[in-house]
Design a protein around this motif. Structure first.
Motif, short mmCIF file in Angstrom:
data_model
loop_
_atom_site.label_atom_id
_atom_site.label_comp_id
_atom_site.label_asym_id
_atom_site.label_seq_id
_atom_site.Cartn_x
_atom_site.Cartn_y
_atom_site.Cartn_z
N UNK A 46 0.68 -1.71 0.10
CA UNK A 46 0.00 -0.10 -0.37
C UNK A 46 0.70 1.00 -0.18
N UNK A 47 0.34 2.39 -0.88
CA UNK A 47 1.26 3.26 -0.87
C UNK A 47 0.37 4.49 -1.07
N UNK A 48 0.37 5.41 0.19
CA UNK A 48 0.02 6.55 0.25
C UNK A 48 0.60 7.92 -0.40
N UNK A 49 0.56 8.48 -0.72
CA UNK A 49 1.25 9.48 -1.57
C UNK A 49 1.02 10.98 -0.68
N UNK A 50 2.16 12.00 -0.04
CA UNK A 50 2.70 12.69 0.20
C UNK A 50 1.67 13.09 1.06
N UNK A 51 1.43 11.93 2.58
CA UNK A 51 0.98 12.68 3.47
C UNK A 51 0.31 13.21 4.52
N UNK A 52 -0.71 13.38 4.50
CA UNK A 52 -0.62 15.16 5.48
C UNK A 52 -0.44 14.84 6.62
N UNK A 53 -0.66 16.28 7.10
CA UNK A 53 0.22 16.01 8.91
C UNK A 53 -0.59 15.83 9.81
N UNK A 54 -0.79 14.52 10.36
CA UNK A 54 -1.70 13.61 11.22
C UNK A 54 -2.00 13.10 11.26
N UNK A 55 -3.96 11.89 11.14
CA UNK A 55 -4.29 11.15 10.73
C UNK A 55 -4.22 11.19 9.84
N UNK A 56 -3.90 10.27 8.46
CA UNK A 56 -4.44 9.50 7.28
C UNK A 56 -5.22 7.96 8.01
N UNK A 57 -6.35 7.99 6.86
CA UNK A 57 -7.33 6.59 7.19
C UNK A 57 -7.95 6.44 5.92
N UNK A 58 -6.94 4.63 6.28
CA UNK A 58 -7.31 3.73 4.92
C UNK A 58 -8.02 3.33 5.28
N UNK A 59 -8.74 2.36 3.88
CA UNK A 59 -9.36 1.35 4.41
C UNK A 59 -9.40 0.27 3.58
#
Length: 626
Positions: free
Chosen positions: A522-535
């Motif tokens: 799983x690849x999250x592009x340029x995560x935002x600062x704080x919580x990033x939710x993925x399901x």
């Protein structure tokens, strides 16, 4: 039966359906079913057979003879098409045979303990023991009525001359007729004497004069045309019998005259009971008391709905509309007409069926289909051979009717089918009630539609685990590895699973790459600062999906460090949590970032394994694998 009822009630508590039953005390096949007059006996007629049953639905006797109504607790039988008496039945069905007896005056009934018959051309009395009464034989004698029997004898038996009449009571004693309290009538002077009617009134002709005999007073009253006629001549007849008596069918008519133009007609039934007296200006009619059916309490009622009859109790439908007509009802019994014939239903709240599925065990749906059995358990009194049940196929249960199994035992009977269940929409991964509508038909009786309630849940055999120590930064993106584990059962094929990734609107773009049958990147592009939710969504055709939430907590670099840090938290379906983290290389950190100690990842919501995320990701942010 009490033990069976207890078992059935217990079965309800573990996921079964229960219903009250009925059975045929008398199967439909009779032309009529009725209660006998005055006694607790049920009488049925079918073709040329009459049967007697007790009020518990037990057959007592059957005969090809015609059975007269019960009177004095006995029912006389007559050979069909004749007037030959063959015997009589008691209330308990015991039969007493008679020989050489014929019906007298169309009256084959016991009255006041005796049956009047014609035997060898004379009238005789037969007792309840079937023996001839030694009282004697008579030229004419009418059945007992109101305690008296009217008898006719010859004064000269050799020449058969000098007819005279008298009453005898039930003790065979002659009743003396009186004009008043002192003056008695000579028997030889009585030319005609009728039976007493239900009012205790008869007609006597003494020396051609007409009198009314009143049993209550014990006296003869002279008959006049009207109340003012005492100054006129008393009503009288001609001297010869044939001139004042005539027959009109079963009715006997006697006429007499007052004055020349004042004719009075007295009309009697076949047993010579006075029915009415017609005077020139009035008609006196006398009552007739008829015995009716015994009044028995009925526990069940019948309601007509849409042209058919339903059986109810206390406003509750016990059997839905299905019968053409209804008849007598008593106790737990109801007479109904089905397909042109009458039968007698026996209802019993201790008699019931139980339906169960999967041997009463909860159903764990692993896939879209689940193969099991559904079974109808019956009491020993109801044979399985004539019973069936059904669940509509569109309700999620397809029954294979060719797989039917039936068994009858001393302890109970059953009908069983193989069936295939389809997983209900949105079935959760915890036990809930699933309802299946069921219709039951046994021995031609249709029962109210019921619900079979089954405990079931979606057994999610797949889990997505976060691979530890395999989380890393690739440039400004975060990559982590997910391992899929699946519990397999012997004999099952590979699972046709589809894996995709979802995200909520707060997360950056995400993709999913299949590395092998069990590993996904799983690849999250340029995560935002704080919580990033993925399901991560894992689904199988026809089944509710399994959702696995991941939280990527990205920490903003601090001024003291050029490296940012990420921590990933996954919550398993068993409630356990997994974490994995990685630090961004210093060269990749933003110029103004500083390194910080990662904060603990927030716990996943309690229901996060059973609910979809708040909003679906844009269409171009979903990557599919599988």
């Amino acid at each position: 039966m009490r033990a069976l009822a207890a078992v059935l009630v217990t079965a309800v508590s573990v996921g079964a359906a229960y219903g009250q039953m009925a059975k045929w005390a008398m199967r439909p096949g009779y032309d009529s079913i009725r209660l006998a007059d005055g006694v607790p006996v049920v009488v049925s007629d079918s073709a040329s057979t009459t049967s007697l049953w007790n009020v518990e639905g037990k057959l007592m006797a059957s005969t090809a003879d015609s059975v007269a109504a019960y009177s004095d607790g006995l029912a006389v039988t007559v050979k069909r098409g004749t007037d030959e008496i063959t015997g009589f039945y008691a209330v308990d069905g015991t039969f007493t045979k008679l020989d050489g007896c014929n019906v007298a005056y169309s009256y084959p009934y016991f009255r006041d303990g005796s049956l009047l018959v014609m035997k060898q051309g004379r009238c005789k009395l037969v007792g309840k023991d079937g023996q001839d009464d030694p009282f004697g034989s008579f030229v004419a004698m009418y059945p007992y009525s109101n305690g008296y029997a009217a008898c006719t004898m010859y004064g000269d038996m050799e020449k058969l001359e000098d007819l005279y009449c008298y009453y005898v009571d039930t003790d065979r004693n002659r009743v003396k007729l009186k004009y008043d309290q002192k003056k008695e009538v000579d028997d030889e002077d009585v030319q005609f004497l009728s039976s007493l009617n239900d009012d205790g009134v008869g007609v006597a002709i003494v020396k051609r004069r007409v009198y009314m005999y009143d049993k209550g007073l014990g006296l003869l009253r002279p008959v006049f045309v009207d109340d003012k006629a005492e100054k006129k001549r008393q009503v009288r007849v001609e001297s010869r019998t044939e001139e004042y008596i005539a027959m009109q069918g079963d009715t006997t008519v006697v006429w007499a005259r007052g004055a020349k133009k004042d004719t009075v007609f007295f009309m009697f039934d076949a047993q010579m009971r006075l029915m009415c007296a017609k005077y020139p200006s009035r008609t006196d009619t006398y009552r007739r008391v008829a015995a009716g059916p015994l009044k028995l309490k009925a526990d069940y009622a019948v309601e007509r709905r849409g042209g058919l009859c339903a059986v109810t109790r206390g406003g509750r439908t016990v059997l839905p509309p299905q019968f053409d007509d209804s008849g007598i009802g008593f106790g737990r019994f109801v007479a109904v007409k089905s397909k042109g014939k009458w039968g007698l239903l026996e209802m019993d709240d201790k008699l019931g069926y139980a339906l169960s599925m999967n041997k009463g065990n909860p159903v764990a749906f692993r896939h879209q289909k689940f193969e099991t059995t559904v079974r109808l358990d019956l009491p020993a009194e109801v044979k399985a051979d004539n019973c069936s049940f059904d669940i509509p196929a569109d309700k999620g249960c397809a029954i294979d009717k060719t797989s039917i199994q039936t068994r009858n035992t001393v302890n109970g009977n059953f009908v069983q089918y193989n069936c295939v269940l389809t997983i209900p929409d949105s079935l959760p991964d915890h036990i809930v009630d699933v309802k299946y509508p069921v219709s039951v038909v046994c021995d031609g009786i249709t029962y109210p539609d019921g619900e079979l309630i089954v405990k079931a849940w979606h057994y999610k055999y797949v889990n997505m685990d976060l691979s530890r120590n395999e989380t890393k930064f690739v440039g400004n993106d975060v990559e982590f590895i997910i391992n899929m584990t699946a519990e397999k059962v012997a004999g099952e094929n590979d699972y046709p699973l589809m894996v995709e990734v979802l995200q909520d609107s707060t997360a950056a773009r995400v993709s999913l790459e299949k590395l092998s049958e069990t590993r996904y990147k799983c690849r999250l592009y340029s995560p935002m600062i704080g919580v990033n939710r993925v399901v991560v969504k894992v689904s199988e055709a026809g089944c509710p999906p399994s959702l696995f939430p991941f939280e990527i907590n990205y920490t903003k670099p601090k001024a003291s460090s050029n490296a940012g840090q990420v921590e990933i938290t996954a919550k398993g379906k068993d409630g356990s949590t997994q974490t994995s983290g990685a630090a961004m290389p210093a060269v990749a950190a933003p110029a103004d970032s500083t390194a910080v100690t990662p904060a603990a990842a927030p716990a996943a919501p309690a229901d996060s394994t059973a609910a979809a995320p708040a909003a679906a990701a844009p269409a171009d942010s979903v990557a599919k694998a599988g």
